[in-house]
Design a protein around this motif. Structure first.
Motif, PDB file in Angstrom:
ATOM      1  N   MET A   1       1.478   4.261  12.265  1.00  0.00           N
ATOM      2  CA  MET A   1       0.500   4.449  13.335  1.00  0.00           C
ATOM      3  C   MET A   1      -0.200   3.133  13.661  1.00  0.00           C
ATOM      4  O   MET A   1      -0.530   2.864  14.815  1.00  0.00           O
ATOM      5  CB  MET A   1      -0.540   5.492  12.899  1.00  0.00           C
ATOM      6  CG  MET A   1      -1.646   5.746  13.912  1.00  0.00           C
ATOM      7  SD  MET A   1      -1.042   6.643  15.364  1.00  0.00           S
ATOM      8  CE  MET A   1      -2.355   6.315  16.538  1.00  0.00           C
ATOM      9  N   PHE A   2      -0.423   2.313  12.635  1.00  0.00           N
ATOM     10  CA  PHE A   2      -1.155   1.063  12.801  1.00  0.00           C
ATOM     11  C   PHE A   2      -0.385  -0.076  12.154  1.00  0.00           C
ATOM     12  O   PHE A   2       0.441   0.138  11.263  1.00  0.00           O
ATOM     13  CB  PHE A   2      -2.542   1.137  12.134  1.00  0.00           C
ATOM     14  CG  PHE A   2      -3.390   2.283  12.581  1.00  0.00           C
ATOM     15  CD1 PHE A   2      -4.121   2.202  13.757  1.00  0.00           C
ATOM     16  CD2 PHE A   2      -3.476   3.445  11.825  1.00  0.00           C
ATOM     17  CE1 PHE A   2      -4.911   3.260  14.167  1.00  0.00           C
ATOM     18  CE2 PHE A   2      -4.270   4.507  12.229  1.00  0.00           C
ATOM     19  CZ  PHE A   2      -4.992   4.415  13.409  1.00  0.00           C
ATOM     20  N   ASP A   3      -0.678  -1.294  12.592  1.00  0.00           N
ATOM     21  CA  ASP A   3      -0.137  -2.465  11.917  1.00  0.00           C
ATOM     22  C   ASP A   3      -0.878  -2.692  10.608  1.00  0.00           C
ATOM     23  O   ASP A   3      -2.041  -2.296  10.464  1.00  0.00           O
ATOM     24  CB  ASP A   3      -0.292  -3.711  12.795  1.00  0.00           C
ATOM     25  CG  ASP A   3       0.565  -3.648  14.052  1.00  0.00           C
ATOM     26  OD1 ASP A   3       1.618  -2.973  14.017  1.00  0.00           O
ATOM     27  OD2 ASP A   3       0.181  -4.277  15.056  1.00  0.00           O
ATOM     28  N   LEU A   4      -0.209  -3.329   9.665  1.00  0.00           N
ATOM     29  CA  LEU A   4      -0.888  -3.760   8.452  1.00  0.00           C
ATOM     30  C   LEU A   4      -1.763  -4.955   8.811  1.00  0.00           C
ATOM     31  O   LEU A   4      -1.285  -5.934   9.389  1.00  0.00           O
ATOM     32  CB  LEU A   4       0.131  -4.155   7.387  1.00  0.00           C
ATOM     33  CG  LEU A   4      -0.417  -4.507   6.010  1.00  0.00           C
ATOM     34  CD1 LEU A   4      -1.126  -3.312   5.391  1.00  0.00           C
ATOM     35  CD2 LEU A   4       0.708  -4.971   5.093  1.00  0.00           C
ATOM     36  N   PRO A   5      -3.064  -4.894   8.526  1.00  0.00           N
ATOM     37  CA  PRO A   5      -3.972  -5.924   9.042  1.00  0.00           C
ATOM     38  C   PRO A   5      -3.818  -7.283   8.376  1.00  0.00           C
ATOM     39  O   PRO A   5      -3.414  -7.399   7.225  1.00  0.00           O
ATOM     40  CB  PRO A   5      -5.362  -5.337   8.747  1.00  0.00           C
ATOM     41  CG  PRO A   5      -5.148  -4.409   7.603  1.00  0.00           C
ATOM     42  CD  PRO A   5      -3.786  -3.831   7.798  1.00  0.00           C
ATOM     43  N   ASN A   6      -4.152  -8.299   9.156  1.00  0.00           N
ATOM     44  CA  ASN A   6      -4.339  -9.666   8.677  1.00  0.00           C
ATOM     45  C   ASN A   6      -5.813  -9.978   8.876  1.00  0.00           C
ATOM     46  O   ASN A   6      -6.223 -10.377   9.970  1.00  0.00           O
ATOM     47  CB  ASN A   6      -3.490 -10.653   9.480  1.00  0.00           C
ATOM     48  CG  ASN A   6      -2.136 -10.895   8.861  1.00  0.00           C
ATOM     49  OD1 ASN A   6      -2.037 -11.162   7.673  1.00  0.00           O
ATOM     50  ND2 ASN A   6      -1.089 -10.796   9.670  1.00  0.00           N
TER      51      ASN A   6
END
Length: 341
Positions: free
Chosen positions: A128-133
């Motif tokens: 659903m979401f990108d893995l955050p940076n």
């Protein structure tokens, strides 16, 4: 099945990234369990981290005790080989002619992989979401250490809340942190969707190893459902970073994956020394959080809890988790009846 029942949450979390291993532990196949799913994690011959189903489709051989081969992983039972990126069967020693492979070419399922923060992440269904940076560390040169994973008999949200909770410092961490004031000062919480942050001032406590580096600003930054970080800013003393990402084994069991890093400007010890210091803190948490009831954050409202203003960060974390679940259910068409349970 109601909107925030255990089953509904487990369904939604299949669309979220979670850790399944430390990067340093996958030179040989390693077993993992994520949301009840048996997986194997390994690094292929090209150096790529891979995550696939754990058991061979032929006769159920355990790939976690198999071996890495040119195409991916080899089953220890009959030697069938599977590509780590696609899951496709690439070899059957008993049938060296590919034309004689069984119809509907056998395959195991392969999952997406990201390596970040010295750990291996995967997602069981479409993310659903990108893995955050996290933006606050983009200009920092960090020396990472991945801590020893901690199995706990509680849900991953409960473990994440513990990391974001400040009211327990004086009681759980007197050994490592010293005589911390039990008072939690008012704080400003910034929340947008699944992301929340706040900053507190942490004064040095005389005689405490934890704060021997001096006063610090602790910048909390979390991403629901299960990523929490703290950037420690010591002014001229530099920065260090702490990350916590408990991974759900099941509805009421988790493995706490976590790590720490020191920035190149940090003047108060090595990355190994900071990892040892933070390990003391985590070791103080484990026997306490392992005995809490309920075992997981009761988003379904079935357990009555009493909160106070000191819980503002964890309460906002719960709202962020619910926002994540709502978005996943809407996007992927999961329909639940509020009156079903």
């Amino acid at each position: 099945m109601s909107r925030y029942s255990k089953a509904a949450l487990q369904q939604a979390y299949q669309h979220c990234w979670f850790v399944v291993a430390r990067s340093q532990d996958i030179s040989k196949p390693k077993s993992a369990v994520l949301l009840g799913k048996d997986l194997v994690v390994f690094r292929d011959k090209d150096g790529n981290a891979r995550v696939t189903d754990r058991y061979c489709v032929h006769r159920g051989g355990d790939l976690a005790i198999g071996e890495v081969c040119d195409s991916g992983v080899r089953c220890p039972y009959h030697g069938w080989t599977f590509d780590g990126g696609t899951g496709k069967c690439t070899g059957i020693p008993a049938l060296p002619d590919p034309a004689k492979f069984p119809p509907n070419a056998p395959a195991i399922r392969a999952y997406p992989v990201i390596e970040r923060f010295a750990h291996v992440w995967t997602c069981l269904e479409e993310p659903m979401f990108d893995l955050p940076n996290p933006p606050e560390i983009q200009n920092l040169d960090l020396d990472w250490r991945a801590a020893e994973p901690i199995p706990v008999p509680i849900g991953f949200m409960a473990a994440t809340e513990n990391f974001n909770d400040m009211a327990h410092f004086a009681f759980v961490h007197a050994g490592s942190m010293g005589k911390v004031s039990p008072i939690v000062d008012a704080m400003q919480i910034n929340r947008r969707g699944r992301e929340l942050s706040t900053t507190i001032h942490y004064p040095s406590i005389p005689g405490s190893e934890f704060s021997s580096m001096g006063d610090a600003w602790m910048h909390y930054h979390a991403y629901a459902p299960g990523i929490a970080t703290i950037l420690y800013d010591y002014g001229e003393g530099g920065h260090r970073y702490l990350v916590d990402f408990p991974s759900p084994v099941g509805p009421e069991s988790a493995i706490i994956y976590w790590g720490s890093a020191t920035a190149s400007d940090f003047k108060h010890g090595s990355a190994d020394e900071i990892l040892a210091l933070e390990t003391k803190v985590f070791d103080e948490d484990t026997p306490i959080v392992s005995r809490i009831v309920p075992k997981e954050v009761p988003l379904d409202g079935k357990v009555r809890e009493f909160s106070c203003s000191a819980d503002i960060l964890t309460l906002n974390y719960r709202r962020a988790v619910m926002d994540v679940v709502d978005k996943i259910q809407e996007r992927f068409g999961y329909v639940h009846s509020e009156a079903a349970e």
